[in-house]
Motif scaffolding. Structure first.
Motif, short mmCIF file in Angstrom:
data_model
loop_
_atom_site.label_atom_id
_atom_site.label_comp_id
_atom_site.label_asym_id
_atom_site.label_seq_id
_atom_site.Cartn_x
_atom_site.Cartn_y
_atom_site.Cartn_z
N THR A 1 -9.76 -1.67 11.91
CA THR A 1 -9.66 -0.33 12.49
C THR A 1 -11.04 0.19 12.87
OG1 THR A 1 -7.68 0.15 11.19
CG2 THR A 1 -8.91 2.03 12.05
N TYR A 2 -12.01 0.00 12.00
CA TYR A 2 -13.37 0.46 12.29
C TYR A 2 -13.93 -0.24 13.53
CZ TYR A 2 -18.39 1.12 11.78
OH TYR A 2 -19.72 1.40 12.01
N LEU A 3 -13.67 -1.53 13.66
CA LEU A 3 -14.19 -2.28 14.80
C LEU A 3 -13.47 -1.91 16.09
CD1 LEU A 3 -16.01 -4.57 15.91
CD2 LEU A 3 -14.17 -6.16 15.35
N LEU A 4 -12.13 -1.90 16.04
CA LEU A 4 -11.36 -1.64 17.26
C LEU A 4 -11.48 -0.19 17.72
CD1 LEU A 4 -8.07 -3.66 16.70
CD2 LEU A 4 -9.92 -4.17 18.29
N ALA A 5 -11.66 0.75 16.78
CA ALA A 5 -11.82 2.14 17.18
C ALA A 5 -13.05 2.33 18.05
CB ALA A 5 -11.90 3.05 15.95
N SER A 6 -14.12 1.59 17.73
CA SER A 6 -15.33 1.65 18.56
C SER A 6 -15.09 1.02 19.93
CB SER A 6 -16.48 0.94 17.85
OG SER A 6 -16.73 1.50 16.58
N VAL A 7 -14.28 -0.03 19.98
CA VAL A 7 -13.99 -0.68 21.25
C VAL A 7 -13.08 0.19 22.11
CG1 VAL A 7 -12.90 -2.70 22.32
CG2 VAL A 7 -14.28 -2.97 20.26
N TYR A 8 -12.04 0.76 21.51
CA TYR A 8 -11.09 1.57 22.27
C TYR A 8 -11.68 2.90 22.72
CZ TYR A 8 -7.30 -1.62 21.01
OH TYR A 8 -6.49 -2.71 20.89
N SER A 9 -12.72 3.38 22.03
CA SER A 9 -13.34 4.65 22.45
C SER A 9 -14.05 4.51 23.78
CB SER A 9 -14.32 5.13 21.38
OG SER A 9 -15.38 4.19 21.20
N THR A 10 -14.42 3.29 24.18
CA THR A 10 -15.07 3.04 25.47
C THR A 10 -14.09 2.46 26.49
OG1 THR A 10 -15.77 0.83 24.76
CG2 THR A 10 -17.27 2.65 24.33
N PHE A 11 -12.79 2.57 26.22
CA PHE A 11 -11.79 2.01 27.12
C PHE A 11 -11.81 2.78 28.45
CE2 PHE A 11 -7.63 0.58 28.50
CZ PHE A 11 -7.58 -0.71 27.99
N PRO A 12 -11.67 2.10 29.60
CA PRO A 12 -11.70 2.79 30.91
C PRO A 12 -10.61 3.85 31.01
CG PRO A 12 -11.87 0.41 31.20
CD PRO A 12 -11.54 0.63 29.75
N LYS A 13 -11.02 5.09 31.22
CA LYS A 13 -10.06 6.18 31.30
C LYS A 13 -9.24 6.12 32.59
CE LYS A 13 -12.82 9.34 28.49
NZ LYS A 13 -13.48 10.66 28.42
N GLU A 14 -9.79 5.47 33.62
CA GLU A 14 -9.06 5.38 34.88
C GLU A 14 -7.75 4.63 34.72
OE1 GLU A 14 -12.13 4.50 34.41
OE2 GLU A 14 -13.31 6.01 35.51
N LEU A 15 -7.78 3.54 33.90
CA LEU A 15 -6.55 2.78 33.68
C LEU A 15 -5.52 3.61 32.93
CD1 LEU A 15 -8.04 -0.69 32.66
CD2 LEU A 15 -7.03 -0.06 34.84
N LEU A 16 -5.96 4.36 31.95
CA LEU A 16 -5.04 5.19 31.18
C LEU A 16 -4.44 6.30 32.04
CD1 LEU A 16 -7.15 5.52 27.90
CD2 LEU A 16 -5.32 3.88 28.40
#
Length: 299
Positions: free
Chosen positions: A178-193
């Motif tokens: 969770t700690y690792l993926l939360a950092s990755v998902y926080s930089t996820f491209p907002k355009e795709l979402l």
């Protein structure tokens, strides 16, 4: 003269364009050989314990006492491997370790993905404090958790049950994931979402149709690491799995160590048998691990 001949670079131009040190005929410098020698020495240093285990696994106790641990075996001796195989019922221990490690790896990856999606993309309230709490939980040693976990699972009737170990390690591994993926998902491209939201996709569909395919290499790496980490765990399985039928491979190896006597060759054979499944697992998923680690290196 044809236009292709005019535009084609000459041999001297191609030589000038070739980066230094990358041509087929380029000789290595002294620095390159020094780096290669250091890499070989480090590789031998890392592989030395495994080589020592292999050598002593096929020695008889008499051969070991006569020639020592560094000499090659005078003859192939397999009684140590067969003795450990029969004494601890090794196939059953392998199945226990495989079932626990595989179940923990899958459940921990799923739980990590759900938690990280809520923290990194969902942006729930108190996100920073939750991440800090998870980070602090990762720093706790396992010895601190033994007594409360023992009391809790004994009251729940899950003591000496493989599911107790599965639940414990799922929570422990998912805290790191969770700690690792939360950092990755926080930089996820907002355009795709935003594009998925405009198409009418809900959060569940965004997770499985957008977030999961992009983060699958990272999830594969976590799956492999969770499996190997859980396979090598010793303290918690030793505490919670007291029955011989429920024990794992690392716990079974300790059955060969007595109070005043230890058969070195049989112990080496048991260590070799314990390493082979994880080595096979790593070789099978080596390419997946390499692709997952280098997935974000090239845009």
């Amino acid at each position: 003269m044809a236009a292709a001949d005019v535009l084609a670079p000459t041999k001297s131009e191609r030589r000038r364009r070739t980066p230094a040190g990358r041509g087929p005929g380029t000789t290595r410098t002294a620095g390159d050989w020094a780096v290669l020698a250091v890499a070989v020495l480090i590789g031998l240093f890392i592989a030395f314990p495994f080589i020592l285990i292999v050598i002593n696994s096929f020695k008889s106790p008499t051969d070991y006492a006569t020639s020592g641990p560094l000499a090659l075996p005078a003859e192939i001796y397999t009684d140590g491997i067969s003795a450990f195989w029969e004494r601890v019922n090794f196939p059953q221990k392998v199945w226990n370790s495989f079932f626990i490690s595989g179940t923990v790896a899958v459940l921990a990856v799923l739980l990590s993905m759900f938690n990280a999606f809520a923290l990194g993309i969902g942006r729930i309230k108190g996100r920073m404090w939750i991440v800090i709490l998870i980070l602090l939980a990762n720093m706790l040693p396992q010895e601190v958790l033994l007594y409360p976990l023992y009391f809790m699972f004994r009251e729940a009737g899950l003591y000496d049950n493989v599911w107790a170990v599965i639940i414990i390690f799922t929570v422990i591994q998912s805290a790191f994931g969770t700690y690792l993926l939360a950092s990755v998902y926080s930089t996820f491209p907002k355009e795709l979402l935003e594009a998925a939201s405009l198409d009418g996709a809900g959060r569940w569909r965004v997770l499985w149709r957008v977030v999961y395919p992009i983060s699958r290499p990272t999830l594969s790496v976590l799956l492999i690491f969770f499996f190997i980490w859980t396979w090598n765990e010793f303290l918690i399985p030793l505490t919670f799995l007291v029955s011989n039928a429920n024990q794992t491979v690392p716990v079974a190896i300790t059955a060969l160590q007595g109070d005043r006597l230890m058969d070195v060759t049989t112990t080496s054979a048991s260590a070799l048998l314990g390493l082979i499944p994880t080595l096979i697992f790593f070789l099978i998923f080596q390419r997946t691990l390499t692709r997952g680690i280098t997935a974000g290196a090239v845009k």
